[in-house]
Design a protein around this motif. Sequence first.
Motif, PDB file in Angstrom:
ATOM      1  N   TYR A   1      -4.175   2.797   0.822  1.00 34.90           N
ATOM      2  CA  TYR A   1      -2.908   1.967   1.021  1.00 34.90           C
ATOM      3  C   TYR A   1      -1.732   2.842   0.181  1.00 34.90           C
ATOM      4  O   TYR A   1      -1.747   3.628  -0.780  1.00 34.90           O
ATOM      5  CB  TYR A   1      -3.085   0.790   0.465  1.00 34.90           C
TER       6      TYR A   1
ATOM      7  N   ARG B   1       2.801   2.684  -3.517  1.00 37.21           N
ATOM      8  CA  ARG B   1       4.105   1.747  -4.009  1.00 37.21           C
ATOM      9  C   ARG B   1       3.446   0.280  -3.978  1.00 37.21           C
ATOM     10  O   ARG B   1       3.655  -0.577  -5.165  1.00 37.21           O
ATOM     11  CB  ARG B   1       5.548   2.196  -3.299  1.00 37.21           C
ATOM     12  N   SER B   2       3.296   0.133  -2.935  1.00 38.75           N
ATOM     13  CA  SER B   2       2.823  -1.370  -3.051  1.00 38.75           C
ATOM     14  C   SER B   2       1.667  -1.752  -4.164  1.00 38.75           C
ATOM     15  O   SER B   2       0.668  -2.635  -4.460  1.00 38.75           O
ATOM     16  CB  SER B   2       1.560  -1.633  -1.301  1.00 38.75           C
TER      17      SER B   2
ATOM     18  N   GLY C   1       2.209  -4.375  -7.330  1.00 35.73           N
ATOM     19  CA  GLY C   1       0.772  -4.854  -6.869  1.00 35.73           C
ATOM     20  C   GLY C   1      -0.161  -5.336  -8.677  1.00 35.73           C
ATOM     21  O   GLY C   1       0.034  -6.047  -9.635  1.00 35.73           O
TER      22      GLY C   1
ATOM     23  N   THR D   1       2.676 -13.657   2.229  1.00 37.12           N
ATOM     24  CA  THR D   1       2.524 -12.924   2.752  1.00 37.12           C
ATOM     25  C   THR D   1       3.624 -13.059   3.932  1.00 37.12           C
ATOM     26  O   THR D   1       4.917 -11.947   3.843  1.00 37.12           O
ATOM     27  CB  THR D   1       1.514 -12.560   4.275  1.00 37.12           C
TER      28      THR D   1
ATOM     29  N   PHE E   1       5.598 -10.852   0.318  1.00 39.85           N
ATOM     30  CA  PHE E   1       4.915  -9.874   0.242  1.00 39.85           C
ATOM     31  C   PHE E   1       4.044  -9.200   1.028  1.00 39.85           C
ATOM     32  O   PHE E   1       3.591  -9.602   1.597  1.00 39.85           O
ATOM     33  CB  PHE E   1       4.117  -9.840  -1.584  1.00 39.85           C
ATOM     34  N   THR E   2       4.253  -7.804   0.432  1.00 36.18           N
ATOM     35  CA  THR E   2       2.489  -6.991   1.725  1.00 36.18           C
ATOM     36  C   THR E   2       1.337  -7.334   1.379  1.00 36.18           C
ATOM     37  O   THR E   2       1.676  -8.065  -0.134  1.00 36.18           O
ATOM     38  CB  THR E   2       3.049  -5.666   1.261  1.00 36.18           C
TER      39      THR E   2
ATOM     40  N   VAL F   1      -0.691  -5.342   0.989  1.00 37.01           N
ATOM     41  CA  VAL F   1      -2.008  -4.466   0.211  1.00 37.01           C
ATOM     42  C   VAL F   1      -1.343  -4.597  -1.232  1.00 37.01           C
ATOM     43  O   VAL F   1      -2.147  -4.967  -1.780  1.00 37.01           O
ATOM     44  CB  VAL F   1      -0.578  -3.005  -0.205  1.00 37.01           C
ATOM     45  N   PHE F   2       0.235  -5.007  -1.789  1.00 32.78           N
ATOM     46  CA  PHE F   2       0.543  -6.203  -2.890  1.00 32.78           C
ATOM     47  C   PHE F   2      -0.007  -7.396  -3.709  1.00 32.78           C
ATOM     48  O   PHE F   2      -0.872  -7.129  -4.681  1.00 32.78           O
ATOM     49  CB  PHE F   2       2.178  -6.265  -3.353  1.00 32.78           C
TER      50      PHE F   2
END
Length: 233
Positions: free
Chosen positions: A39, A42-43, A47, A142, A145-146, A148-149
Amino acid sequence: MEEMNLSMLHAFTKSLAMTVLSEAGDRTFCISAILAMRYPRRSVFLGCLFSDIAMTIVSALIGWAAPNLISKTLTHHITTFLFFVFGLQSLWGGLTEDDDDNEELTEVEKELDADLKANTEKSKAASTGDEDLKKHQKPILTHFFTPVFLKAFSLTFFAEWGDKSQLATIGLAAHENTLGVVLGGITGQAICVVAAVLGGKTLASRISERLVTVLSGGLFLVFGITSYLSPPA
């Protein structure tokens, strides 16, 4: 003032060393490394880091509150006992376990693969439904926040909960400068997350789990001895 600064520095150093040796190559390190390969980094980084920060603060607050709930003397003895237990446990594990440094990494990778496969199947099944309905049913988190995060945060947080490093942080905060413990823990966690996200699976596979376990065991024993020799605060 100077005494407070020395107390904070002492707590910071102990917390930093304990965190780095406890987290390097462990389950959460492997989670960060594998997620960063699949993924956006950054995320994954944010996270995992925010999860570690939250866990460190929660653990330190529990340790800070412990002497107010039970006597400081009993808290001191429990902390000393736990340090010796963690130290002996780590040394025994490091000296007797099979020399398979990739065992933790392989186990985590299998679990994440199974989770990814399950989520993919669910997504395919849901794709035949009404898109508008899915948007309305989308979890509120969601929107801020993404996915993935949230995935990185939740996996790291629950992997840390009840972990040896969390209990050690509680013990440190119980009779060390709480702010120093928090800052040292967060710094140590940040170092490990950066290394895992940037180094990825290659770094995770090359870290000697046995060596890190033995070193962390030795460090816990040192903490136990110093705690035993020092009177309750």
